[in-house]
Design an enzyme around this catalytic site. Structure first.
Site, mmCIF file in Angstrom:
data_model
loop_
_atom_site.group_PDB
_atom_site.id
_atom_site.type_symbol
_atom_site.label_atom_id
_atom_site.label_comp_id
_atom_site.label_asym_id
_atom_site.label_seq_id
_atom_site.Cartn_x
_atom_site.Cartn_y
_atom_site.Cartn_z
ATOM 1 N N GLN A 143 0.844 -1.199 0.000
ATOM 2 C CA GLN A 143 0.000 0.000 0.000
ATOM 3 C C GLN A 143 0.877 1.247 0.000
ATOM 4 O OE1 GLN A 143 -1.872 1.389 3.671
ATOM 5 N NE2 GLN A 143 -3.840 1.265 2.634
ATOM 6 N N GLY A 144 0.735 2.095 -1.006
ATOM 7 C CA GLY A 144 1.486 3.349 -1.081
ATOM 8 C C GLY A 144 0.543 4.521 -0.898
ATOM 9 N N SER B 16 4.280 -1.052 3.758
ATOM 10 C CA SER B 16 4.498 -2.406 4.268
ATOM 11 C C SER B 16 4.669 -3.397 3.116
ATOM 12 C CB SER B 16 3.317 -2.870 5.126
ATOM 13 O OG SER B 16 3.074 -1.966 6.166
ATOM 14 N N SER C 256 0.678 6.643 2.454
ATOM 15 C CA SER C 256 1.321 7.683 3.273
ATOM 16 C C SER C 256 2.518 8.299 2.574
ATOM 17 C CB SER C 256 1.803 7.080 4.598
ATOM 18 O OG SER C 256 0.774 6.411 5.249
ATOM 19 N N GLU D 205 -9.754 -1.922 5.575
ATOM 20 C CA GLU D 205 -8.498 -1.970 6.338
ATOM 21 C C GLU D 205 -8.758 -1.759 7.830
ATOM 22 O OE1 GLU D 205 -5.573 0.864 5.015
ATOM 23 O OE2 GLU D 205 -4.023 0.021 6.304
HETATM 24 C C1 LIG Z 1 3.127 -0.809 11.316
HETATM 25 C C2 LIG Z 1 2.720 0.244 10.329
HETATM 26 C C3 LIG Z 1 2.450 -0.112 9.015
HETATM 27 C C4 LIG Z 1 2.090 0.853 8.088
HETATM 28 N N1 LIG Z 1 1.885 0.459 6.800
HETATM 29 C C5 LIG Z 1 1.563 1.383 5.877
HETATM 30 C C6 LIG Z 1 1.438 0.995 4.503
HETATM 31 O O1 LIG Z 1 1.606 -0.172 4.142
HETATM 32 N N2 LIG Z 1 1.161 1.957 3.606
HETATM 33 C C7 LIG Z 1 0.969 3.263 3.949
HETATM 34 O O2 LIG Z 1 0.672 4.058 3.089
HETATM 35 N N3 LIG Z 1 1.112 3.681 5.242
HETATM 36 C C8 LIG Z 1 1.411 2.769 6.206
HETATM 37 N N4 LIG Z 1 1.576 3.162 7.514
HETATM 38 C C9 LIG Z 1 1.499 4.591 7.837
HETATM 39 C C10 LIG Z 1 0.316 4.996 8.711
HETATM 40 O O3 LIG Z 1 -0.879 5.007 7.968
HETATM 41 C C11 LIG Z 1 0.660 6.392 9.280
HETATM 42 O O4 LIG Z 1 1.795 6.237 10.125
HETATM 43 C C12 LIG Z 1 -0.472 6.974 10.080
HETATM 44 O O5 LIG Z 1 -1.562 7.300 9.251
HETATM 45 C C13 LIG Z 1 -0.029 8.242 10.859
HETATM 46 O O6 LIG Z 1 0.595 9.154 10.018
HETATM 47 P P1 LIG Z 1 2.039 9.754 10.364
HETATM 48 O O7 LIG Z 1 2.948 8.633 10.721
HETATM 49 O O8 LIG Z 1 2.435 10.652 9.241
HETATM 50 O O9 LIG Z 1 1.825 10.605 11.696
HETATM 51 P P2 LIG Z 1 1.301 12.103 11.772
HETATM 52 O O10 LIG Z 1 0.116 12.252 10.883
HETATM 53 O O11 LIG Z 1 2.439 13.024 11.560
HETATM 54 O O12 LIG Z 1 0.807 12.174 13.261
HETATM 55 C C14 LIG Z 1 1.693 12.402 14.369
HETATM 56 C C15 LIG Z 1 0.862 12.468 15.649
HETATM 57 O O13 LIG Z 1 -0.061 13.589 15.590
HETATM 58 C C16 LIG Z 1 -1.390 13.142 15.804
HETATM 59 N N5 LIG Z 1 -2.314 13.917 14.962
HETATM 60 C C17 LIG Z 1 -2.140 14.228 13.643
HETATM 61 N N6 LIG Z 1 -3.212 14.915 13.179
HETATM 62 C C18 LIG Z 1 -4.081 15.029 14.231
HETATM 63 C C19 LIG Z 1 -5.366 15.635 14.400
HETATM 64 N N7 LIG Z 1 -5.982 16.212 13.350
HETATM 65 N N8 LIG Z 1 -5.973 15.524 15.608
HETATM 66 C C20 LIG Z 1 -5.365 14.922 16.658
HETATM 67 N N9 LIG Z 1 -4.130 14.331 16.568
HETATM 68 C C21 LIG Z 1 -3.500 14.397 15.379
HETATM 69 C C22 LIG Z 1 -1.388 11.677 15.389
HETATM 70 O O14 LIG Z 1 -2.424 10.971 16.005
HETATM 71 C C23 LIG Z 1 -0.012 11.230 15.863
HETATM 72 O O15 LIG Z 1 -0.054 10.915 17.228
HETATM 73 C C24 LIG Z 1 1.963 2.225 8.475
HETATM 74 C C25 LIG Z 1 2.223 2.593 9.789
HETATM 75 C C26 LIG Z 1 2.612 1.636 10.706
HETATM 76 C C27 LIG Z 1 2.909 2.065 12.121
#
Ligand SMILES: Cc1cc2nc3c(=O)[nH]c(=O)nc-3n(C[C@H](O)[C@H](O)[C@H](O)COP(=O)(O)OP(=O)(O)OC[C@H]3O[C@@H](n4cnc5c(N)ncnc54)[C@H](O)[C@@H]3O)c2cc1C
Length: 378
Positions: A128-129, A163, A131, A246
């Protein structure tokens, strides 16, 4: 909701249990965590066995090669495979649990024919691409460009946390096809073959020391327009179809596994206060299993109730509390258990409240869409 088992349910359970009892002893032991090629082979071999026995894509409609199973049969499948300690879905996660179901709802006949049978047979691994470095919680802020050039899109940008990206054949990718439109209206959902020229994949090392997800760099990657799923710029709607699967059903086998683990731990605990805490975990997980049954029963009737929205949030937080308790129960012994499994498990579950949408974002969604509270200021 009526989840009493019928004669045919009992027959289904007996046939599945017999197949698992006959099949599992013949499986080779799982490969080491970082042996990715072997892991791919092992997981897809299991998928092929499920397919040959008629258990692949049990929840998919029959016309697409799935099992067309009733809600109770799906629940029996989760219970029996967990009871028998059958392999987890592994690298087939994206394909079987959300990319395949998205193609079933939104794909063209050609896209369905090209991918659905291969996913079910374990011949095609998906990643999945979605993020990007600047677009996680605020996914619609994604900036990877797709510029139309004849019958192709030309892609430039960067994805992160992809992932299984390093072993996948195909990806579900979100790209920006209209940079001028409001951010939710300029996105498209593409099927991306991962071996196209211009794709560079770099594994990321996690706190566990494993590398199960990657950064993906896209540099003038040409993708046929025919690989777009849904209309151009309508990708946000298609994304919500993907996320529905998902965040909805993808956690079910994890939940059943957690209930089993809870029962495994119980005999090790003698102190009454800790037993009370463990009891609380067990009750929480049991409650979530009951809620899952209700969700599956409702979705079979075409409705999605609030339960589907809370399950991801409630399960992942309960699982973390349970992992924390296990470490307290085992104390220093946690480090001596083979492969430090409880410690690894606790570290692994750290990611659960982030993956597929963080807990804070889930709370925002529930407060706005279920409780009808005012929308957060943007
Ligand atoms: C094990 C794992 C597998 C993954 N696999 C994939 C994958 O295969 N493909 C893919 O595309 N992505 C994948 N992801 C990415 C995942 O979808 C993102 O990490 C997730 O959506 C959070 O985005 P971020 O890491 O950019 O954090 P950020 O969006 O930067 O958030 C940082 C912190 O701020 C908080 N925050 C942000 N906005 C708000 C708001 N509006 N209100 C309150 N709090 C807020 C968040 O809750 C978090 O605590 C994976 C992540 C993990 C951990």
């Amino acid at each position: 909701m009526d989840l009493r088992s019928s004669e045919s349910d009992d027959a289904f359970r007996a046939a599945l249990a017999a197949w698992l009892d006959a099949t599992l002893p013949a499986l080779a032991p799982p490969p080491p965590r970082e042996a990715w090629d072997e892991r791919r082979t092992w997981d897809t071999d299991w998928q092929r066995r499920l397919f040959d026995a008629g258990y692949a894509g049990l929840h998919w409609p029959k016309e697409y090669g799935g099992g067309g199973a009733s809600p109770t049969e799906q629940l029996i499948f989760f219970e029996e495979t967990t009871r028998a300690r059958a392999p987890y879905v592994g690298v087939n996660f994206v394909g079987t649990l959300h990319a395949g179901p998205t193609l079933i709802e939104e794909g063209t006949p050609e896209q369905k024919a090209a991918h659905l049978p291969r996913i079910l047979r374990g011949e095609e691994v998906w990643c999945q691409g979605f993020s990007e470095p600047g677009a996680g919680s605020d996914l619609a802020a994604l900036r990877t460009k797709a510029v139309r050039d004849g019958d192709d899109y030309v892609l430039d940008g960067q994805k992160i946390w992809c992932s299984f990206g390093h072993i996948a054949d195909v990806g579900e990718f979100l790209v920006r096809t209209d940079p001028e439109a409001p951010k939710h209206r300029g996105i498209s959902w593409l099927i991306l073959p991962m071996d196209l020229p211009g794709i560079e994949i770099r594994p990321i090392r996690t706190v566990l020391g494993s590398s199960e997800f990657c950064e993906v760099f896209l540099n003038e990657v040409r993708v046929p327009v025919a690989n777009r799923v849904g209309p151009e710029n309508d990708g946000w709607r298609v994304t919500n179809v993907t996320l529905k699967y998902e965040r909805g059903t993808a956690f079910v086998s994890e939940l059943v596994d957690a209930i089993r683990l809870c029962a495994d731990v119980a005999p090790l605990v003698h102190d009454p206060a800790t037993r009370r805490e463990l009891g609380r975990c067990a009750v929480e997980l049991d409650g979530l299993w009951a809620l899952t049954k209700r969700n599956i029963s409702q979705s079979a009737r075409g409705t999605i109730g609030p339960g589907a929205m809370v399950i991801k949030l409630a399960y992942t937080e309960a699982r973390q509390r349970f992992g924390e308790l296990c470490l307290r129960i085992l104390e220093r012994d946690a480090l001596h258990v083979e492969d430090n499994e409880p410690v690894e498990e606790r570290l692994r579950t750290l990611a659960l409240t982030i993956a597929a949408g963080s807990s804070q974002i889930q709370r925002n969604i529930i407060s706005e869409r279920v409780l009808g509270l005012p929308r957060e200021a943007r």
